[in-house]
Write a protein that holds these residues in place. Sequence first.
Motif, PDB file in Angstrom:
ATOM      1  N   VAL A 332       0.835  -1.200   0.000  1.00 46.59           N
ATOM      2  CA  VAL A 332       0.000   0.000   0.000  1.00 46.59           C
ATOM      3  C   VAL A 332       0.873   1.255   0.000  1.00 46.59           C
ATOM      4  O   VAL A 332       0.541   2.267  -0.630  1.00 46.59           O
ATOM      5  CB  VAL A 332      -0.950  -0.019   1.208  1.00 46.59           C
ATOM      6  N   THR A 333       2.004   1.203   0.692  1.00 49.05           N
ATOM      7  CA  THR A 333       2.919   2.347   0.705  1.00 49.05           C
ATOM      8  C   THR A 333       3.424   2.663  -0.691  1.00 49.05           C
ATOM      9  O   THR A 333       3.428   3.822  -1.131  1.00 49.05           O
ATOM     10  CB  THR A 333       4.103   2.052   1.635  1.00 49.05           C
ATOM     11  N   ALA A 336       0.452   3.931  -2.886  1.00 50.45           N
ATOM     12  CA  ALA A 336       0.057   5.288  -2.503  1.00 50.45           C
ATOM     13  C   ALA A 336       1.081   6.313  -2.961  1.00 50.45           C
ATOM     14  O   ALA A 336       0.721   7.387  -3.471  1.00 50.45           O
ATOM     15  CB  ALA A 336      -0.117   5.358  -0.984  1.00 50.45           C
ATOM     16  N   GLY A 340       0.229   9.278  -5.504  1.00 53.25           N
ATOM     17  CA  GLY A 340       0.449  10.647  -5.053  1.00 53.25           C
ATOM     18  C   GLY A 340       1.436  11.393  -5.920  1.00 53.25           C
ATOM     19  O   GLY A 340       1.230  12.565  -6.255  1.00 53.25           O
ATOM     20  N   ALA A 352       1.107  11.115   0.439  1.00 53.28           N
ATOM     21  CA  ALA A 352       0.353   9.907   0.102  1.00 53.28           C
ATOM     22  C   ALA A 352       0.355   8.892   1.240  1.00 53.28           C
ATOM     23  O   ALA A 352      -0.681   8.281   1.538  1.00 53.28           O
ATOM     24  CB  ALA A 352       0.935   9.279  -1.168  1.00 53.28           C
ATOM     25  N   ALA A 356      -2.881   7.498   3.128  1.00 49.30           N
ATOM     26  CA  ALA A 356      -3.228   6.077   3.039  1.00 49.30           C
ATOM     27  C   ALA A 356      -3.418   5.473   4.420  1.00 49.30           C
ATOM     28  O   ALA A 356      -4.319   4.650   4.640  1.00 49.30           O
ATOM     29  CB  ALA A 356      -2.136   5.325   2.273  1.00 49.30           C
TER      30      ALA A 356
END
Length: 374
Positions: A332-333, A336, A340, A352, A356
Amino acid sequence: MSADVEPSPGKESAQTPGKDTPQEETQPYGLPGKPLARGPFLFGLVGGLGVLTAIAIAQMVVNSLSTIILVVVAMFLAVGLNPAVEALQRRGLARRGAISIVFTGVIVVFVLFGLAVVPPVSHQLSEFVAAVPGYLKELSNHPLVRQLDAEYRVVPQLTSFVTTTLGPSLASGIMGAGLVVLNGLFTTVTLLVLMLYFLGSLHTIKDYLLKLVPASRRDRTRAISEEILTGIGGYVAGNVLISVIAGVLAWIFLSIAGVQYALALALVVALTDLIPLVGATIGAVVVSSVALLQSLPAGIACAIFFVVYQQVENYLIYPRVMKRSVDVTPAVTVIAALFGGALLGIVGALLAIPVAAAIALIIREVVVPRQART
């Protein structure tokens, strides 16, 4: 029996329109007429006005996008510096005094960065300008250039190009660079002022926004928002700490390796390390290239150092610093940060990850329990 029933006020007014009634006395202009018929013309007119309003709002947002980004970044930095202010408050300082100390520290960092970067850049630029005549003289004495000049008159054409085309282009470029610097300085000052205002009124803003929430959900919303703000503050503080570690270690290594302008290059490393995913690589490439221009062993040593340090930062420093700030999985990092960066560039990549984390917290605390009850 029907004669005993009194007529309703509406029927009476409808049957005797000429008789004065209390309703007509309160409305001196008479009773309102029937509403307009909802025909196709009225429907199209209202729909067209709605489309024009939406287009106007979209244009307003696009035209003021830079201001919106500036306000969002200022709020983000204020939330990130708030834990430092609260830590000073716990030591007995008033909030105004704590804000003054933190804000002074931020100003000192900006000033030190300018003092470390601007003098080396201006010094190297002046050295390059002073060395240009020597370069041209050496170039004109080269045998190949002499042969080409004898056959094709290269030197007069080069001189004409420098005086007629390159000189005005450089002058306009310098003017444009000066305007960019002034614009950046104005933006920085505006950002600092907005950050100071947001930092001073952060609690007031939170209380005002919570009043817009229904009273039955206010306590839960307050708890979730406090956790989100704590996560954002922890992320900003952790990211700054990692950047400081990277800058200090880079400065120590560059000083030992004898690379010129070690402090300025270390500040470049610290600044680019704030950017998720690609920031550390950008800083490493820039510093290694500068060191390579000075000497080949120094450039190779810098490349090896940054490769080793990035592994240490990714697997040892970053997990230990960020374990209490944001709870976001690595996949997810990355996603995101990519989204972003694609939407808002470097600013989007910086915002971002905490965004998130906030979305993940809301899904975990609000959406998932609601789906479990249905």
